[in-house]
Design a protein around this motif. Structure first.
Motif, PDB file in Angstrom:
ATOM      1  N   ARG A  29       4.751   1.952   7.881  1.00 16.03           N
ATOM      2  CA  ARG A  29       4.200   2.119   6.533  1.00 16.03           C
ATOM      3  C   ARG A  29       4.573   3.497   5.978  1.00 16.03           C
ATOM      4  NH1 ARG A  29      -0.552  -0.024   7.464  1.00 16.03           N
ATOM      5  NH2 ARG A  29      -1.737   1.903   7.669  1.00 16.03           N
ATOM      6  N   SER A  30       4.510   4.497   6.854  1.00 13.62           N
ATOM      7  CA  SER A  30       4.876   5.851   6.443  1.00 13.62           C
ATOM      8  C   SER A  30       6.365   5.894   6.054  1.00 13.62           C
ATOM      9  CB  SER A  30       4.579   6.819   7.591  1.00 13.62           C
ATOM     10  OG  SER A  30       5.192   8.037   7.357  1.00 13.62           O
ATOM     11  N   GLU A  31       7.183   5.234   6.856  1.00 15.07           N
ATOM     12  CA  GLU A  31       8.630   5.158   6.573  1.00 15.07           C
ATOM     13  C   GLU A  31       8.858   4.474   5.214  1.00 15.07           C
ATOM     14  OE1 GLU A  31      12.549   5.813   8.310  1.00 15.07           O
ATOM     15  OE2 GLU A  31      10.575   6.332   9.070  1.00 15.07           O
TER      16      GLU A  31
ATOM     17  N   GLU B 123       6.080  -7.440   4.995  1.00 13.20           N
ATOM     18  CA  GLU B 123       4.797  -7.000   4.416  1.00 13.20           C
ATOM     19  C   GLU B 123       3.663  -7.120   5.440  1.00 13.20           C
ATOM     20  OE1 GLU B 123       4.738  -9.492   0.986  1.00 13.20           O
ATOM     21  OE2 GLU B 123       6.289  -8.310  -0.010  1.00 13.20           O
ATOM     22  N   THR B 124       3.704  -8.192   6.189  1.00 17.97           N
ATOM     23  CA  THR B 124       2.675  -8.374   7.216  1.00 17.97           C
ATOM     24  C   THR B 124       2.759  -7.242   8.239  1.00 17.97           C
ATOM     25  OG1 THR B 124       2.973 -10.741   6.949  1.00 17.97           O
ATOM     26  CG2 THR B 124       1.757 -10.054   8.902  1.00 17.97           C
ATOM     27  N   HIS B 125       4.002  -6.926   8.628  1.00 20.98           N
ATOM     28  CA  HIS B 125       4.199  -5.850   9.604  1.00 20.98           C
ATOM     29  C   HIS B 125       3.699  -4.513   9.042  1.00 20.98           C
ATOM     30  CE1 HIS B 125       6.264  -3.770  12.973  1.00 20.98           C
ATOM     31  NE2 HIS B 125       6.367  -2.795  12.076  1.00 20.98           N
ATOM     32  N   LEU B 126       4.049  -4.238   7.800  1.00 19.96           N
ATOM     33  CA  LEU B 126       3.651  -2.961   7.186  1.00 19.96           C
ATOM     34  C   LEU B 126       2.125  -2.812   7.138  1.00 19.96           C
ATOM     35  CD1 LEU B 126       6.125  -2.516   4.170  1.00 19.96           C
ATOM     36  CD2 LEU B 126       6.175  -1.372   6.385  1.00 19.96           C
ATOM     37  N   SER B 127       1.457  -3.911   6.924  1.00 17.59           N
ATOM     38  CA  SER B 127      -0.010  -3.823   6.828  1.00 17.59           C
ATOM     39  C   SER B 127      -0.657  -3.461   8.164  1.00 17.59           C
ATOM     40  CB  SER B 127      -0.572  -5.140   6.294  1.00 17.59           C
ATOM     41  OG  SER B 127      -0.291  -6.155   7.223  1.00 17.59           O
ATOM     42  N   SER B 128       0.094  -3.655   9.249  1.00 16.17           N
ATOM     43  CA  SER B 128      -0.512  -3.372  10.551  1.00 16.17           C
ATOM     44  C   SER B 128       0.143  -2.212  11.305  1.00 16.17           C
ATOM     45  CB  SER B 128      -0.458  -4.625  11.427  1.00 16.17           C
ATOM     46  OG  SER B 128       0.893  -4.977  11.623  1.00 16.17           O
TER      47      SER B 128
ATOM     48  N   ALA C  51      14.273  16.652   0.614  1.00 15.25           N
ATOM     49  CA  ALA C  51      13.138  16.677   1.553  1.00 15.25           C
ATOM     50  C   ALA C  51      11.925  17.401   0.973  1.00 15.25           C
ATOM     51  CB  ALA C  51      13.571  17.329   2.859  1.00 15.25           C
ATOM     52  N   ASP C  52      12.179  18.483   0.233  1.00 15.36           N
ATOM     53  CA  ASP C  52      11.067  19.260  -0.325  1.00 15.36           C
ATOM     54  C   ASP C  52      10.223  18.424  -1.282  1.00 15.36           C
ATOM     55  OD1 ASP C  52      11.942  21.364   1.079  1.00 15.36           O
ATOM     56  OD2 ASP C  52      12.864  22.420  -0.624  1.00 15.36           O
ATOM     57  N   PHE C  53      10.873  17.514  -1.954  1.00 19.03           N
ATOM     58  CA  PHE C  53      10.166  16.717  -2.955  1.00 19.03           C
ATOM     59  C   PHE C  53       9.563  15.441  -2.378  1.00 19.03           C
ATOM     60  CE2 PHE C  53      13.516  19.102  -5.067  1.00 19.03           C
ATOM     61  CZ  PHE C  53      12.767  19.857  -5.949  1.00 19.03           C
ATOM     62  N   LEU C  54       9.879  15.181  -1.136  1.00 21.41           N
ATOM     63  CA  LEU C  54       9.338  13.972  -0.512  1.00 21.41           C
ATOM     64  C   LEU C  54       8.047  14.273   0.240  1.00 21.41           C
ATOM     65  CD1 LEU C  54      12.649  12.361   0.762  1.00 21.41           C
ATOM     66  CD2 LEU C  54      11.125  11.481  -1.006  1.00 21.41           C
ATOM     67  N   ASP C  55       7.685  15.532   0.230  1.00 21.71           N
ATOM     68  CA  ASP C  55       6.450  15.936   0.888  1.00 21.71           C
ATOM     69  C   ASP C  55       5.281  15.127   0.317  1.00 21.71           C
ATOM     70  OD1 ASP C  55       4.831  18.004   2.381  1.00 21.71           O
ATOM     71  OD2 ASP C  55       4.006  18.169   0.340  1.00 21.71           O
ATOM     72  N   GLU C  56       4.398  14.710   1.207  1.00 21.97           N
ATOM     73  CA  GLU C  56       3.280  13.822   0.827  1.00 21.97           C
ATOM     74  C   GLU C  56       2.477  14.364  -0.355  1.00 21.97           C
ATOM     75  OE1 GLU C  56       1.366  10.303   1.387  1.00 21.97           O
ATOM     76  OE2 GLU C  56       2.565  11.020   3.057  1.00 21.97           O
ATOM     77  N   ASP C  57       2.105  15.651  -0.277  1.00 23.41           N
ATOM     78  CA  ASP C  57       1.260  16.219  -1.329  1.00 23.41           C
ATOM     79  C   ASP C  57       2.012  16.304  -2.651  1.00 23.41           C
ATOM     80  OD1 ASP C  57      -0.709  16.490   0.489  1.00 23.41           O
ATOM     81  OD2 ASP C  57      -0.184  18.555   1.031  1.00 23.41           O
ATOM     82  N   TYR C  58       3.281  16.784  -2.540  1.00 27.30           N
ATOM     83  CA  TYR C  58       4.090  16.926  -3.743  1.00 27.30           C
ATOM     84  C   TYR C  58       4.281  15.555  -4.381  1.00 27.30           C
ATOM     85  CZ  TYR C  58       7.680  18.561  -6.870  1.00 27.30           C
ATOM     86  OH  TYR C  58       8.377  18.900  -7.988  1.00 27.30           O
TER      87      TYR C  58
END
Lengths: 153, 182
Positions: A37-39, A27-32, B169-176
């Motif tokens: 975080r995107s993953e 969690e600490t890692h994700l915050s930075s 993948a189509d449903f994992l799009d950020e906006d969707y």
């Protein structure tokens, strides 16, 4: 905690399979770390997506199971041959002994002799009903047959 | 289960009522067709009933049941793979012996796609997903049911989720995602 380790742990973390200490470090890692975080968000979204497929409410009841069990028991009680097991086993054994005995027997030597085509026809089974027919066949087909002869097998 | 093993019919009925729905849903998520799922679940309970006297209690009843069920699912999958070269899901959507008319009524495109994505996973990956994501089993429990190590289960889950991510993948799009996931 490094990015590679975080990414390996994301699924387990979402499934509640990570210990408290690791969870806290993650969690600490994700915050930075924006990339991790995107993953993590992707993984979380996938888990939510998976949950979109609803289950079903069963239609069958315990009575259906009882019926099925009764049917199976009935089928099991019906023997393939209407013979007691000991009799079936005895028959099988008898068959095996007879088969073995026949297989081990050597063919008997036979002396075959004939005095005419008619007799030969009869001997080789060309005619089942009338030796004349066999003899006629041998003669008709011009099969060279000695008038008389003898063969030892 | 010990009471059921000693011939107590009520005890067996209690086990049935407690676990039948879960068993059906495991098989349903493996095959995607309710009738087939109920048939497999019934078969699992019948087998357990027949062999109840030999239940030794070395594992929990639920593990025993799910293991029997999973074996049945995999055995049917093996037989089907001999007969059908095309993926089963294709058949189901095009009308086959496994065709489920209720699928037509499925209006939600997302859930339909999720369903297809899960059903199209290789059998062991699919089971790993079903047991951990839908049945909420711990990795250890799921591994025990599947008779694999926890590490092997994690590996199956990892590959399954990669496959699902690709398929969805189509449903994992950020906006969707932000508009649909709330």
């Amino acid at each position: 905690m490094k990015c590679a380790r975080v990414r390996r742990m994301i699924w387990s973390y979402l499934d509640g399979e990570v210990g408290k200490r690791d969870a806290s470090e993650l969690e600490t890692h994700l915050s930075s770390c924006e990339a991790c975080r995107s993953e993590y968000k992707d993984a979380k979204r996938l888990v939510q997506l998976i949950g979109r497929w609803d289950g079903v409410t069963p239609k069958l009841s315990y009575e259906a199971l009882q019926e099925r069990i009764r049917e199976r028991e009935k089928r099991r009680e019906l023997p393939l041959f209407p013979l007691p097991r000991w009799a079936a086993a005895a028959l099988l054994l008898l068959g095996m002994v007879l088969g073995l005995n026949m297989g081990l027997q050597e063919p008997k030597a036979a002396n075959v002799s004939w005095d005419s085509p008619r007799q030969l026809a009869s001997l080789i089974g060309l005619s089942q009903h009338d030796d004349l027919v066999g003899a006629a066949l041998i003669e008709g087909l011009n099969i060279a047959v000695p008038e008389s002869g003898r063969v030892s097998q | 289960m010990f009471l059921a093993a000693k011939g107590d019919e009520d005890a067996f009925a209690t086990l049935f009522h407690r676990y039948y729905s879960r068993a059906v849903n495991i098989a349903y998520r493996f095959w995607g067709v309710q009738e087939a799922a109920e048939d497999i679940a019934m078969e699992a309970f019948s087998k357990i009933y027949e062999n109840r006297a030999s239940f030794r209690g070395t594992s929990k009843f639920s593990t025993y049941l799910y293991r029997t069920l999973v074996n049945l699912c995999l055995n049917v999958a093996k037989r089907k793979s001999i007969v059908h070269e095309e993926p089963l899901v294709e058949e189901m959507t095009q009308g086959s012996e496994f065709f489920d008319p209720s699928v037509r009524a499925e209006q939600d495109d997302v859930s339909r796609q999720v369903r297809l994505a899960v059903l199209n996973l290789p059998p062991n990956q699919k089971l790993a997903i079903i047991l951990t994501q839908y049945e909420q089993m711990s990795y250890r429990e799921a591994a025990e049911v599947m008779k694999v190590s926890t590490k092997a289960l994690e590996s199956l889950l990892h590959r399954a989720k990669l496959n699902l991510r690709r398929a969805l993948a189509d449903f994992l799009d950020e906006d969707y995602g932000s508009s649909q996931m709330r």
